[in-house]
Design an enzyme around this catalytic site. Structure first.
Site, mmCIF file in Angstrom:
data_model
loop_
_atom_site.group_PDB
_atom_site.id
_atom_site.type_symbol
_atom_site.label_atom_id
_atom_site.label_comp_id
_atom_site.label_asym_id
_atom_site.label_seq_id
_atom_site.Cartn_x
_atom_site.Cartn_y
_atom_site.Cartn_z
ATOM 1 N N GLU A 71 -5.228 2.363 3.477
ATOM 2 C CA GLU A 71 -5.676 1.184 2.436
ATOM 3 C C GLU A 71 -4.593 -0.085 2.942
ATOM 4 O OE1 GLU A 71 -5.110 -0.563 -2.005
ATOM 5 O OE2 GLU A 71 -3.661 0.651 -1.222
ATOM 6 N N ASP A 121 -2.720 5.574 0.307
ATOM 7 C CA ASP A 121 -2.451 4.387 -0.531
ATOM 8 C C ASP A 121 -1.404 3.441 -0.202
ATOM 9 O OD1 ASP A 121 -2.862 2.971 -3.131
ATOM 10 O OD2 ASP A 121 -0.922 3.691 -3.554
#
EC number: 3.2.1.20
Length: 604
Positions: free
Chosen positions: A373, A336
């Site tokens: 990401e 993330d």
């Protein structure tokens, strides 16, 4: 007019013992007197003469060949072609002809040997937001425990599966989806054709999205706890499915014992300058913790701390390693906001720590798939090999949105034609090796965006075009849960609706299209491993071909009215007996007759 043809796959690139044979095809008039293969050895540019071959691969096609020595040098073999006449020169690269030498990172590139996960390019991924996919029965009482959610300033809300999603308390509203629910629905996913799952965060956290981690070493009881993840891992392995987790290592939640904003007695860093975890976070002079993008509930982790580094990735039982080992045996991590991770409350030394995470993962599980990401340009990380792949927003999702939905990531109007769309996609992937292109994580939408169906608005008829594109473009296709049955929704929280399990609420024709395209992809080596050449891109029409040895897959996307397209002469299309596998376009002697708002796929 001179034309050149090359893709970084067979028949143009073949390994022969300790040599890599590189072939360039030429057609047309005014051929060059000489061609040099520009390559490099340990970052030093070298020029290797290419030799004209006596035999022609096709009538009217001339082949030139040279060899790259594989006995030494770095695994990423970059190269381009320098065409020479007595009075001029031209360069040929993935983006075509140029009068200038190419930038080093925008040449053809193949990885020999390829050290990335070999299984990734063959997968059909499916992204699941656990609370909204499937609710198991019976349930443990702990799964429906109501507690106070400090970040929202209220108790969490429990809703029935069929209640509508509202904007109120989006991060505190639970529908009861869990990991055993996913296990129960694996036969559905198998029927669709899914081979790998990517789960949004599953570790203990107070919010519904779980990006505010409270405990990295245990699965949230709302999702069924550690036992439910073990059962899901066992069940996916029984079906030959891969399983990738979401790693939130840029920040923790403020309720984590390390931080303890709410004074639960753990000795956390928030209120205790003497805390053993104080240097795991960054604080301003007034004692305020630095957080992620202004969210106080998400304090940034500070990788200046050696003990934090050991806990997250370097230590033998670090969090990164723990979930890749038995009994969990996860197949990888999605990282993330990985580009923002770093030191002193920012992204200082980011690359060093991302590389450390990936290195730790690969030491533990050599075939682990590490996906970063990035909403922006991810090539800096990919070219440094600190990730296997990135969520391909910049190289796939956003240009596709612009062409089919006329919008960008800010939901501002964006009108682009086919030529602009293809230039965007081709420019982005020109900076990646062929193997990296095949591992890029392609999606139409995700938990962080509006659903593509909703973005289309009145252009909903274009939805099947995007589905065909997803499964035929280079990269790993990933379906965001519910897209295959027509789930819609604006941005968070509306893109996170519960899955509509009643058949009468599903778009069965769309589901069938997903099934057909998945089946086509599984049957075609060219779609999973082939090179990609754009043949035509004007106004409303995009045509590209996937190539691997003698295999060909031709794809035509038409977002506008019915039309005829005359394809430019290409050796990729010669002597091919085409069979239409999807759609209703017709191909006759290099002329495409395309229905309005259509996608057609031909295979040889």
């Amino acid at each position: 007019m001179l034309n050149a043809w090359h893709l970084p796959v067979p028949p143009f690139v073949k390994q022969s013992k300790d040599q890599l044979l590189i072939t360039l095809w030429l057609t047309g008039e005014d051929p060059p007197q000489r061609i040099m293969l520009r390559t490099e050895h340990d970052n030093e540019e070298m020029s290797v003469p290419m030799h004209k071959q006596r035999s022609q691969p096709q009538p009217g096609v001339t082949a030139w060949r040279a060899a790259i020595d594989l006995s030494s040098g770095q695994p990423r073999r970059r190269y381009s072609f320098k065409l020479l006449w007595h009075d001029r020169q031209r360069w040929f690269t993935p983006q075509g002809f140029s009068r200038m030498p190419p930038a080093r990172l925008e040449q053809f590139a193949v990885d020999v040997p390829d050290i990335g996960p070999q299984w990734a390019a063959d997968q059909i991924f499916y992204q699941i937001f656990p609370d909204r996919f499937a609710r198991s029965l019976p349930r443990e009482a702990e799964q429906d425990h109501v507690y106070y959610h400090h970040a929202a300033g209220q108790e969490i809300i429990l809703r029935d599966w069929d209640e509508p999603v509202t904007a109120q308390a989006g991060g505190s509203t639970f529908y009861g989806g869990d990991l055993d629910g996913i296990s129960e629905k694996l036969p559905y996913l198998k029927k669709l054709g899914v081979t790998a799952l990517y789960l949004n965060p599953v570790f203990k956290a107070p919010s519904v999205h779980k990006y505010d981690t409270e405990d990295y070493r245990h699965v949230d009881p709302q999702f069924g706890g550690d036992g439910a993840l073990l059962r899901l891992r066992h069940n996916t392995q029984q079906l030959g499915m891969r399983l990738v987790l979401d790693g939130v290592f840029n920040h923790s939640g403020d309720s984590h014992a390390w931080f303890d904003r709410h004074n639960r007695g753990t000795g956390g860093a928030c209120h205790n300058p003497e805390s053993p975890w104080r240097d795991w976070y960054s604080f301003s002079d007034d004692g305020t913790a630095l957080d992620w993008l202004g969210y106080a509930s998400l304090p940034k982790l500070d990788y200046q701390s050696e003990s934090l580094v050991n806990e997250i990735y370097r230590g033998e039982d670090s969090i990164v390693r723990h979930w890749l080992k038995a009994p969990w045996n996860m197949d990888g991590w999605r990282l993330d906001v990985v580009h923002m991770l770093g030191e002193a409350g920012g992204a200082r030394n980011n690359m060093q720590h991302v590389a450390g995470i990936t290195e730790a993962a690969k030491e533990t599980q050599p075939e682990a798939y590490i996906v970063g990401e990035h909403f922006g340009d991810a090539r800096q990380w990919l070219q440094a090999d600190v990730e296997d792949a990135a969520m391909n927003y910049r190289g796939f999702t956003f240009p596709l949105w612009g062409f089919l939905a006329n919008t960008d990531i800010s939901y501002d109007p964006q009108q682009i034609d086919a030529q602009t769309c293809m230039a965007w996609m081709d420019n982005y992937r020109a900076g990646l090796s062929h193997q990296q292109q095949l591992r890029m994580f392609n999606q139409l939408d995700s938990h962080d965006t509006a659903r593509f169906k909703t973005l289309l608005g009145r252009d909903i008829a274009r939805l099947p075009l995007a589905v065909v594109w997803l499964f035929t473009w280079p990269g790993v296709p990933c379906i965001y849960y519910g897209d295959e049955v027509g789930l819609d929704g604006k941005n968070d929280p509306f893109c996170r609706k519960p899955f509509p399990w009643q058949v009468e609420k599903q778009d069965t024709a769309l589901f069938a299209l997903y099934q057909r395209m998945i089946a086509l992809r599984k049957k075609s080596q060219a779609l999973r491993h082939g090179g990609c050449q754009v043949l035509y891109a004007e106004d409303n029409v995009v045509v590209f071909v996937r190539v691997l040895n003698q295999q060909r897959v031709l794809v035509a996307i038409n977002r506008g009215e019915a039309c005829e397209v005359v394809l430019p002469a290409s050796p990729f299309l010669n002597a091919v007996q085409w069979q239409c596998k999807e759609g209703h376009g017709q191909l006759t002697d290099g002329i495409l007759a395309l229905p309005a708002i259509s996608a057609t796929v031909w295979m040889n």
